[in-house]
Design an enzyme around this catalytic site. Sequence first.
Site, PDB file in Angstrom:
ATOM      1  N   GLU A  16       0.845  -1.210   0.000  1.00  0.00           N
ATOM      2  CA  GLU A  16       0.000   0.000   0.000  1.00  0.00           C
ATOM      3  C   GLU A  16       0.878   1.258   0.000  1.00  0.00           C
ATOM      4  OE1 GLU A  16      -3.547  -0.002   2.456  1.00  0.00           O
ATOM      5  OE2 GLU A  16      -2.957   1.962   3.222  1.00  0.00           O
ATOM      6  N   THR A  47      -3.936   4.922  -1.366  1.00  0.00           N
ATOM      7  CA  THR A  47      -4.955   5.434  -0.445  1.00  0.00           C
ATOM      8  C   THR A  47      -5.647   6.676  -1.011  1.00  0.00           C
ATOM      9  OG1 THR A  47      -3.399   6.832   0.740  1.00  0.00           O
ATOM     10  CG2 THR A  47      -3.684   4.590   1.565  1.00  0.00           C
ATOM     11  N   HIS A  76      -8.115   3.081  -3.588  1.00  0.00           N
ATOM     12  CA  HIS A  76      -8.997   3.223  -2.423  1.00  0.00           C
ATOM     13  C   HIS A  76      -9.983   4.346  -2.734  1.00  0.00           C
ATOM     14  CE1 HIS A  76      -5.964   1.555   0.750  1.00  0.00           C
ATOM     15  NE2 HIS A  76      -5.744   1.018  -0.429  1.00  0.00           N
ATOM     16  N   ALA A 123     -19.463   1.888   4.015  1.00  0.00           N
ATOM     17  CA  ALA A 123     -18.749   1.299   2.881  1.00  0.00           C
ATOM     18  C   ALA A 123     -19.648   0.341   2.085  1.00  0.00           C
ATOM     19  CB  ALA A 123     -17.520   0.552   3.396  1.00  0.00           C
ATOM     20  N   LYS A 163     -21.198  -6.604   4.790  1.00  0.00           N
ATOM     21  CA  LYS A 163     -20.439  -5.856   3.773  1.00  0.00           C
ATOM     22  C   LYS A 163     -19.613  -6.814   2.916  1.00  0.00           C
ATOM     23  CE  LYS A 163     -16.844  -3.469   5.539  1.00  0.00           C
ATOM     24  NZ  LYS A 163     -16.042  -2.375   6.107  1.00  0.00           N
ATOM     25  N   GLN A 173      -7.321  -4.042   8.864  1.00  0.00           N
ATOM     26  CA  GLN A 173      -6.510  -3.063   9.587  1.00  0.00           C
ATOM     27  C   GLN A 173      -5.313  -3.825  10.162  1.00  0.00           C
ATOM     28  OE1 GLN A 173      -5.157  -0.318   9.910  1.00  0.00           O
ATOM     29  NE2 GLN A 173      -7.097   0.751  10.107  1.00  0.00           N
TER      30      GLN A 173
HETATM   31  P1  FAD Z   1     -17.686   0.981   7.386  1.00  0.00           P
HETATM   32  O1  FAD Z   1     -17.802  -0.395   6.837  1.00  0.00           O
HETATM   33  O2  FAD Z   1     -18.444   2.042   6.712  1.00  0.00           O
HETATM   34  O3  FAD Z   1     -18.022   0.926   8.954  1.00  0.00           O
HETATM   35  C1  FAD Z   1     -17.823   2.025   9.826  1.00  0.00           C
HETATM   36  C2  FAD Z   1     -18.502   1.745  11.162  1.00  0.00           C
HETATM   37  O4  FAD Z   1     -19.905   1.677  10.961  1.00  0.00           O
HETATM   38  C3  FAD Z   1     -18.126   0.424  11.822  1.00  0.00           C
HETATM   39  O5  FAD Z   1     -18.156   0.615  13.208  1.00  0.00           O
HETATM   40  C4  FAD Z   1     -19.231  -0.530  11.373  1.00  0.00           C
HETATM   41  O6  FAD Z   1     -19.407  -1.597  12.281  1.00  0.00           O
HETATM   42  C5  FAD Z   1     -20.423   0.403  11.328  1.00  0.00           C
HETATM   43  N1  FAD Z   1     -21.405   0.043  10.280  1.00  0.00           N
HETATM   44  C6  FAD Z   1     -21.161  -0.431   9.053  1.00  0.00           C
HETATM   45  N2  FAD Z   1     -22.302  -0.580   8.350  1.00  0.00           N
HETATM   46  C7  FAD Z   1     -23.302  -0.174   9.181  1.00  0.00           C
HETATM   47  C8  FAD Z   1     -24.726  -0.056   9.047  1.00  0.00           C
HETATM   48  N3  FAD Z   1     -25.354  -0.423   7.916  1.00  0.00           N
HETATM   49  N4  FAD Z   1     -25.443   0.417  10.112  1.00  0.00           N
HETATM   50  C9  FAD Z   1     -24.831   0.777  11.279  1.00  0.00           C
HETATM   51  N5  FAD Z   1     -23.481   0.686  11.460  1.00  0.00           N
HETATM   52  C10 FAD Z   1     -22.729   0.222  10.427  1.00  0.00           C
HETATM   53  N6  FAD Z   1      -9.343   5.740   5.219  1.00  0.00           N
HETATM   54  C11 FAD Z   1      -9.186   6.730   4.323  1.00  0.00           C
HETATM   55  O7  FAD Z   1      -9.634   7.856   4.548  1.00  0.00           O
HETATM   56  N7  FAD Z   1      -8.524   6.514   3.125  1.00  0.00           N
HETATM   57  C12 FAD Z   1      -8.005   5.296   2.811  1.00  0.00           C
HETATM   58  O8  FAD Z   1      -7.427   5.129   1.736  1.00  0.00           O
HETATM   59  C13 FAD Z   1      -8.143   4.236   3.758  1.00  0.00           C
HETATM   60  N8  FAD Z   1      -7.658   3.003   3.494  1.00  0.00           N
HETATM   61  C14 FAD Z   1      -7.842   1.975   4.385  1.00  0.00           C
HETATM   62  C15 FAD Z   1      -7.350   0.703   4.083  1.00  0.00           C
HETATM   63  C16 FAD Z   1      -7.542  -0.351   4.960  1.00  0.00           C
HETATM   64  C17 FAD Z   1      -6.998  -1.704   4.619  1.00  0.00           C
HETATM   65  C18 FAD Z   1      -8.236  -0.143   6.191  1.00  0.00           C
HETATM   66  C19 FAD Z   1      -8.448  -1.262   7.146  1.00  0.00           C
HETATM   67  C20 FAD Z   1      -8.730   1.120   6.505  1.00  0.00           C
HETATM   68  C21 FAD Z   1      -8.535   2.197   5.610  1.00  0.00           C
HETATM   69  N9  FAD Z   1      -9.029   3.473   5.873  1.00  0.00           N
HETATM   70  C22 FAD Z   1      -8.849   4.495   4.959  1.00  0.00           C
HETATM   71  C23 FAD Z   1      -9.691   3.787   7.168  1.00  0.00           C
HETATM   72  C24 FAD Z   1     -11.219   3.695   7.110  1.00  0.00           C
HETATM   73  O9  FAD Z   1     -11.738   4.637   6.220  1.00  0.00           O
HETATM   74  C25 FAD Z   1     -11.727   3.953   8.537  1.00  0.00           C
HETATM   75  O10 FAD Z   1     -11.410   2.861   9.377  1.00  0.00           O
HETATM   76  C26 FAD Z   1     -13.197   4.308   8.666  1.00  0.00           C
HETATM   77  O11 FAD Z   1     -13.438   4.794   9.998  1.00  0.00           O
HETATM   78  C27 FAD Z   1     -14.151   3.143   8.466  1.00  0.00           C
HETATM   79  O12 FAD Z   1     -14.140   2.694   7.213  1.00  0.00           O
HETATM   80  P2  FAD Z   1     -14.788   1.239   6.869  1.00  0.00           P
HETATM   81  O13 FAD Z   1     -14.818   1.161   5.400  1.00  0.00           O
HETATM   82  O14 FAD Z   1     -14.166   0.170   7.630  1.00  0.00           O
HETATM   83  O15 FAD Z   1     -16.228   1.502   7.483  1.00  0.00           O
END
Ligand code: FAD
Length: 283
Positions: A16, A47, A76, A123, A163, A173
């Site tokens: 990455e 990213t 990303h 997401a 998801k 993570q």
């Molecule tokens: P989501 O899947 O959207 O979940 C977020 C929270 O909401 C979680 O607590 C989940 O349990 C909850 N949730 C999910 N769906 C629902 C629903 N339908 N109803 C209620 N609650 C729900 N960030 C950046 O800004 N740029 C990047 O390029 C980037 N790359 C990353 C790469 C990796 C491998 C990882 C692990 C993380 C990365 N992140 C990045 C960080 C990420 O954007 C953050 O962790 C963010 O806070 C959550 O993103 P997510 O896609 O995991 O969240």
Amino acid sequence: MKIADALKAGPCYSFEFFPPRSEEAERNLATAIRELAPLAPAYVSVTYGAGGSTRDRTHDLVVEILRDTGITPMAHLTCACHSRQELVDVVTRYRDAGIENILALGGDPPADSDQPPGELKYASELVDLIRGVGDFSIGVAAHPEPHPHSPSIEEDRRRTAEKLSKADFAVTQFFFDARHYFDLVESMHALGVDKPVIAGIMPATSMRSITRMSELQGSEFPRELAAKLEAAEPDGPEAVHRVGVEEATRLCRELLDRGAPGLHFFTLNRSMATREIYEALGL
Ligand code: FAD
């Protein structure tokens, strides 16, 4: 190459990067890519700055990697602060440039931003949107420890399973104890989802940065690992780096031995630790 297809052929190793902000950072990234390319990664990912702060830089870097190196890139993309139409435009541009892989993320709105939160909240909604634009291989993030905003680990596992069932694979993570990873994978199986979960690897090669990042991501920094790094500190940064690489190698070996379908290295745009781990693993 679609990452989902690469995963069917065996373990995938990937790196990455983040889009550089200055000319010097650009040169450092070019060096890292040049030094890592001979390791023949299955893919590399770039990213995205939540809120769109790197929209063009992420796009340009992803397209350049495909054009100039032939390595499969993954872009990303985050929902935060974007309208549905803006996200459709970003994804359409990737489709038209021949990009086949996207990591769909929720993202966190920048702390000092006055932008609106965005039309998509999670997401999983972005996975649906991307499917509507083109035939992409779609990854999502998974949080072994779990996500710091989740009310409980059970709730986070359930949301992650929902998801992941729509996506093709997950990238986790970073974590320092393999138990967290295998607990996540077992939970996905128990919830009826058996898509590949690629393990995110962050070698702990500097005490200060790893402590800060662990706090931000909600990753446990095990006392035992901290003690080993602290013991190496009097001998200087190279000694700390060496311990970090040894510990990351041990973690990677356990993950591969117990069936992880891939390792995704958070390189921080540097090549050394990843190259050393590769060599130690005999990859
Ligand atoms: P989501 O899947 O959207 O979940 C977020 C929270 O909401 C979680 O607590 C989940 O349990 C909850 N949730 C999910 N769906 C629902 C629903 N339908 N109803 C209620 N609650 C729900 N960030 C950046 O800004 N740029 C990047 O390029 C980037 N790359 C990353 C790469 C990796 C491998 C990882 C692990 C993380 C990365 N992140 C990045 C960080 C990420 O954007 C953050 O962790 C963010 O806070 C959550 O993103 P997510 O896609 O995991 O969240």
